[in-house]
Design a protein around this motif. Structure first.
Motif, PDB file in Angstrom:
ATOM      1  N   ARG A 195       0.767  -1.230  -0.172  1.00  9.32           N
ATOM      2  CA  ARG A 195       0.281   0.082   0.053  1.00  9.32           C
ATOM      3  C   ARG A 195       0.492   1.233   0.364  1.00  9.32           C
ATOM      4  O   ARG A 195       2.111   1.090   0.807  1.00  9.32           O
ATOM      5  CB  ARG A 195      -1.076  -0.030   1.377  1.00  9.32           C
ATOM      6  N   SER A 203      -0.077   5.674   0.492  1.00  9.29           N
ATOM      7  CA  SER A 203      -0.759   6.569   0.701  1.00  9.29           C
ATOM      8  C   SER A 203      -0.485   7.566   0.181  1.00  9.29           C
ATOM      9  O   SER A 203      -0.021   7.686  -0.443  1.00  9.29           O
ATOM     10  CB  SER A 203      -1.414   6.741   2.226  1.00  9.29           C
ATOM     11  N   THR A 237      -4.187  -2.304  -3.555  1.00  9.49           N
ATOM     12  CA  THR A 237      -5.594  -1.464  -4.335  1.00  9.49           C
ATOM     13  C   THR A 237      -5.226  -1.234  -6.108  1.00  9.49           C
ATOM     14  O   THR A 237      -4.003  -1.040  -5.551  1.00  9.49           O
ATOM     15  CB  THR A 237      -6.647  -0.258  -3.886  1.00  9.49           C
ATOM     16  N   ASP A 266      -2.762   2.136  -4.941  1.00  9.96           N
ATOM     17  CA  ASP A 266      -1.681   1.723  -4.698  1.00  9.96           C
ATOM     18  C   ASP A 266      -0.847   1.370  -6.007  1.00  9.96           C
ATOM     19  O   ASP A 266       0.391   1.635  -5.747  1.00  9.96           O
ATOM     20  CB  ASP A 266      -1.606   0.527  -3.530  1.00  9.96           C
ATOM     21  N   HIS A 286      -7.538   4.251   4.780  1.00  9.75           N
ATOM     22  CA  HIS A 286      -8.268   5.102   3.523  1.00  9.75           C
ATOM     23  C   HIS A 286      -8.945   4.243   2.646  1.00  9.75           C
ATOM     24  O   HIS A 286     -10.458   4.259   2.701  1.00  9.75           O
ATOM     25  CB  HIS A 286      -7.482   5.907   2.512  1.00  9.75           C
ATOM     26  N   GLU A 287      -8.753   3.326   1.961  1.00 13.22           N
ATOM     27  CA  GLU A 287      -9.465   2.249   0.897  1.00 13.22           C
ATOM     28  C   GLU A 287     -10.635   1.780   2.584  1.00 13.22           C
ATOM     29  O   GLU A 287     -11.867   1.623   1.931  1.00 13.22           O
ATOM     30  CB  GLU A 287      -8.892   1.945   0.383  1.00 13.22           C
TER      31      GLU A 287
END
Length: 433
Positions: free
Chosen positions: A164, A166, A194, A197, A365-366
């Motif tokens: 990840r 951010s 994600t 990312d 966040h996700e």
């Protein structure tokens, strides 16, 4: 030199290594200082210089998970490796004593454990000689230049999984791009949580063809066996009719807000119980003083206190958060009322609890966006709003229970990262299983 890595990278890494060696006295001093409150930091220093406490291995699977959160996320994957490759040793490294404790508690003797060595050429070389990994798996975003270079030199494939990045971390790494380019190119595969990312890793210079999205391992965490029954037993001892909320993983500046929020909701629910769970063991004493200064008696779980007549229960033990969640009606996850970036919301969500969080969620966040969008979580912006929100949830089961159900459904719907990562690892491990 690997294609795509600037020619200057070798010299930058030499400079980085020199600075790393010069920083060792300061780093060791910091360990000593931290060891005053957390004695684990004063122990096992040999491991941090590349001397793991086990016999030399051959063809091990090595998984690195920094601390408690990463260990929790890695456990389903590690168990998958143990089941899939029973003839291979699995070595797990952590950076913190609390991470080490979780490895021992969750995996016991099924794995070999050591602290990760400092990113010094000699320490990393000694460690890799002892472990001799067939595959290295690094959780999330640990991009150590010397470690990645040493794995590349020994032809050890290295996967970065559950990766990840951010927006805030991306901005920081972008400033270090000349030294980060090397690790990114030496990773055999980067499997991100994600697609956002993945795009950030590519923007930093990771080879496009080696970056894929696999999902978030945290969704694949399974509840400990018997945790629901254990939680039910706790609740019977606390009082089944009294409303209970857990404030988990709290940090400096949050305990005060949480205690004030609890005092506020006692107006409407005088029997309510707050289970306060500081994030780090060194904060247990600090949290006790916060409770005492607010005029509440201190009832500490470590002392065997039963909160049947207490308004606040200080859970100053490790590894019991799942059963505490299982005994509650509402969960607040800390690190979010202060700018720490939040903590994992999925554990209470998997238990079907409505989740409340603060505004500072840049580390998750996700996950937080998903739960908020699916109606399984609520966001507050202050301690006062926290008290109001918990009070409303206590008073409205018709809202609280569907929230918990939606939270659990969101977790179940997003599982699958574990299998995708294991399938990706097969290309390097299948021949020697």
């Amino acid at each position: 030199m690997t294609t795509g890595i600037p020619q200057s990278e070798r010299y930058l890494r030499l400079l980085y290594s020199l600075l790393a060696y010069l920083a060792v006295p300061a780093v060791m001093g910091r360990l000593l200082v931290r060891g005053v409150k957390a004695p684990g930091y004063r122990r096992r220093w040999r491991e941090r210089f590349g001397f793991p406490p086990f016999e030399p291995q051959t063809g091990a699977i090595w998984v690195h998970a920094v601390s408690v959160g990463e260990v929790q996320a890695a456990v389903p994957l590690i168990r998958g490796f143990l089941e899939r490759y029973p003839r291979r040793t699995v070595v797990v490294t952590t950076t913190t004593p609390t991470g080490s404790d979780r490895v021992k508690a969750l995996l016991g003797d099924s794995v070999c454990h050591s602290y990760l060595p400092y990113d010094l050429p000699g320490a990393v070389r000694r460690f890799l000689q002892r472990v001799d990994p067939a595959l290295a798996v690094v959780m999330e975003t640990e991009l150590w230049p010397n470690l990645f270079a040493a794995c590349h030199a020994r032809a050890v494939p290295l996967m970065v999984v559950n990766a990840r990045l951010s927006p805030r971390s991306f901005r920081g790494y972008r400033k270090l791009r000349p030294i980060i380019t090397g690790p990114l190119h030496r990773a055999a595969l980067i499997l991100t949580q994600t697609e956002a990312d993945a795009e950030r890793f590519r923007a930093l210079g990771a080879p496009v063809e080696r970056v894929r999205t696999a999902g978030n391992l945290k969704f694949d965490q399974r509840l400990p066996e018997g945790v629901v029954e254990e939680g039910r037993g706790l609740r019977q001892g606390w009082g089944e009719e009294r409303p209970v909320w857990v404030a988990a993983s709290t940090h400096e500046g949050e305990e005060e807000q949480v205690v004030r929020a609890h005092r506020q909701l006692l107006t409407d629910f005088p029997e309510a119980l707050l289970v306060l769970v500081p994030r780090h063991p060194e904060r247990f004493g600090v949290a006790a003083r916060v409770v005492e200064d607010a005029g509440f008696p201190v009832c500490r779980r470590s002392g065997g206190c039963q909160p049947s007549e207490s308004a606040i229960y200080l859970a100053d033990t490790m590894g019991e958060l799942p059963c505490l969640f299982a005994a509650a009606d509402v969960a607040f996850v800390g690190g979010s009322l202060v700018p720490t970036g939040g903590h994992n919301l999925l554990e209470p969500a998997a238990l079907g609890l409505p989740v409340v969080t603060g505004p500072h969620l840049f580390n998750f966040h996700e996950i937080s966006a998903l739960l908020l969008e699916q109606g399984g979580a609520l966001q507050v912006h202050s301690g006062a709003e926290l008290g109001e929100t918990v009070s409303h949830l206590f008073g409205d089961p018709a809202r609280r229970e569907p929230m918990g159900r939606k939270a659990r459904e969101a977790v179940v719907a997003n599982r699958g990262a574990r299998e995708r990562i294991l399938e990706s690892a097969d290309r390097w491990l299948a021949n020697g299983s």
